[in-house]
Design a protein around this motif. Sequence first.
Motif, short mmCIF file in Angstrom:
data_model
loop_
_atom_site.label_atom_id
_atom_site.label_comp_id
_atom_site.label_asym_id
_atom_site.label_seq_id
_atom_site.Cartn_x
_atom_site.Cartn_y
_atom_site.Cartn_z
N LEU A 131 93.17 3.91 -27.59
CA LEU A 131 93.48 2.42 -27.55
C LEU A 131 92.29 1.66 -27.81
N VAL A 132 90.99 2.16 -27.26
CA VAL A 132 90.01 1.41 -27.50
C VAL A 132 88.79 2.27 -27.22
N TYR A 133 87.50 1.98 -27.81
CA TYR A 133 86.43 2.83 -27.42
C TYR A 133 85.07 1.82 -27.51
N PHE A 134 84.31 2.25 -26.71
CA PHE A 134 82.78 1.57 -26.60
C PHE A 134 81.56 2.49 -26.91
N ALA B 21 79.42 -2.38 -25.78
CA ALA B 21 80.14 -2.94 -26.86
C ALA B 21 81.42 -2.41 -27.32
N VAL B 22 82.35 -3.09 -27.71
CA VAL B 22 83.76 -2.52 -28.29
C VAL B 22 83.39 -2.40 -29.61
N ILE B 23 83.68 -1.11 -30.11
CA ILE B 23 83.66 -0.38 -31.38
C ILE B 23 84.97 -0.79 -32.12
N SER C 130 96.79 -6.39 -27.39
CA SER C 130 95.73 -7.58 -26.70
C SER C 130 96.55 -8.49 -25.82
N ASP C 131 97.79 -8.66 -25.86
CA ASP C 131 98.37 -9.67 -25.01
C ASP C 131 98.32 -9.18 -23.57
N ARG C 132 98.47 -7.88 -23.51
CA ARG C 132 98.83 -7.50 -21.92
C ARG C 132 97.81 -6.39 -21.53
N PHE C 133 97.04 -5.69 -22.59
CA PHE C 133 95.95 -4.76 -22.12
C PHE C 133 94.34 -5.28 -22.34
N SER C 134 93.42 -5.10 -21.39
CA SER C 134 92.12 -5.53 -21.77
C SER C 134 91.26 -4.41 -21.09
N ALA C 135 90.12 -4.20 -21.81
CA ALA C 135 89.28 -2.92 -21.36
C ALA C 135 87.62 -3.76 -21.32
N VAL C 136 87.04 -3.45 -20.30
CA VAL C 136 85.69 -3.66 -20.29
C VAL C 136 84.45 -2.58 -20.11
N ARG C 137 83.29 -2.68 -20.39
CA ARG C 137 82.44 -1.67 -19.90
C ARG C 137 80.95 -2.47 -19.74
N GLY D 193 77.67 -0.80 -19.95
CA GLY D 193 77.66 0.31 -20.56
C GLY D 193 77.58 1.91 -19.91
N THR D 194 78.10 1.67 -18.58
CA THR D 194 78.22 2.84 -17.86
C THR D 194 79.91 3.09 -17.46
N ASN D 195 80.14 2.72 -16.38
CA ASN D 195 81.89 2.56 -16.03
C ASN D 195 82.83 1.68 -16.83
N SER D 196 83.86 1.94 -16.69
CA SER D 196 84.60 1.01 -17.56
C SER D 196 86.20 0.87 -16.74
N THR D 197 86.56 -0.44 -16.90
CA THR D 197 88.08 -0.47 -16.61
C THR D 197 88.94 -1.09 -17.43
N LEU D 198 90.33 -0.49 -17.62
CA LEU D 198 91.20 -1.02 -18.32
C LEU D 198 92.41 -1.44 -17.48
N LYS D 199 92.78 -2.60 -17.87
CA LYS D 199 93.74 -3.25 -17.06
C LYS D 199 95.20 -3.59 -17.71
N ILE D 200 96.08 -3.60 -17.38
CA ILE D 200 97.59 -3.79 -17.84
C ILE D 200 98.01 -5.13 -17.17
#
Lengths: 115, 110
Positions: free
Chosen positions: A46-49, A53-55, A62-69, A72-79
Amino acid sequence: EAGVTQSPRYAVLQEGQAVSFWCDPISGHDTLYWYQQPRDQGPQLLVYFRDEAVIDNSQLPSDRFSAVRPKGTNSTLKIQSAKQGDTATYLCASSQLGGLSYEQYFGPGTRLTVL
Amino acid sequence: GDSVTQTEGLVTLTKGLPVMLNCTYQTTYSPFLFWYVQHLNEAPKLLLKSSTDNKRTEHQGFYATLHKSSSSFHLQKSSVQLSDSALYFCALSDNNRIFFGDGTQLVVKP
């Protein structure tokens, strides 16, 4: 050495509800990946960092999914507004040194069911 | 586009027999191939990897050889054990994207 941890392990939602998945990668791994694994299929990136930074997020709906880090350690994926088609296992993985030719260490996954 | 094909969805064998799980790929880039194994309710774990043409790579009794001429990276073992029952994924990286096959479920019976 602790492995990749994910929470929750299971989630059951009604269509239209939101959900967040959390991933803690192996300490020192700079690259973090999120995959969607539908039943009876292989994982799909789906996504990688790399660090914060999002690579590549080209496969993230993108309309319903988002991801953050953010650090630069933990990450959250949200739907947002989940759909039945989102039913799948969501896997997080991490690796050292970045790049896709390096070994990835996977977490146990979050199994999502959208009713 | 790039892709990975695993032709067998399910392979059932008796303990002690040899096994070969097929993996072919398609890419226009220099490939890096992986085999991952996923036991029930566990995370996928790396089993083998290779980017070297015609060189056999081995781990835990499993082996595979990348053949660029035939775009293949089949996984083999000479004598399967009950503990080998798991889901096996072949994956391709061109260092820009990574693609997993749909997996082959290996069931080993006594």
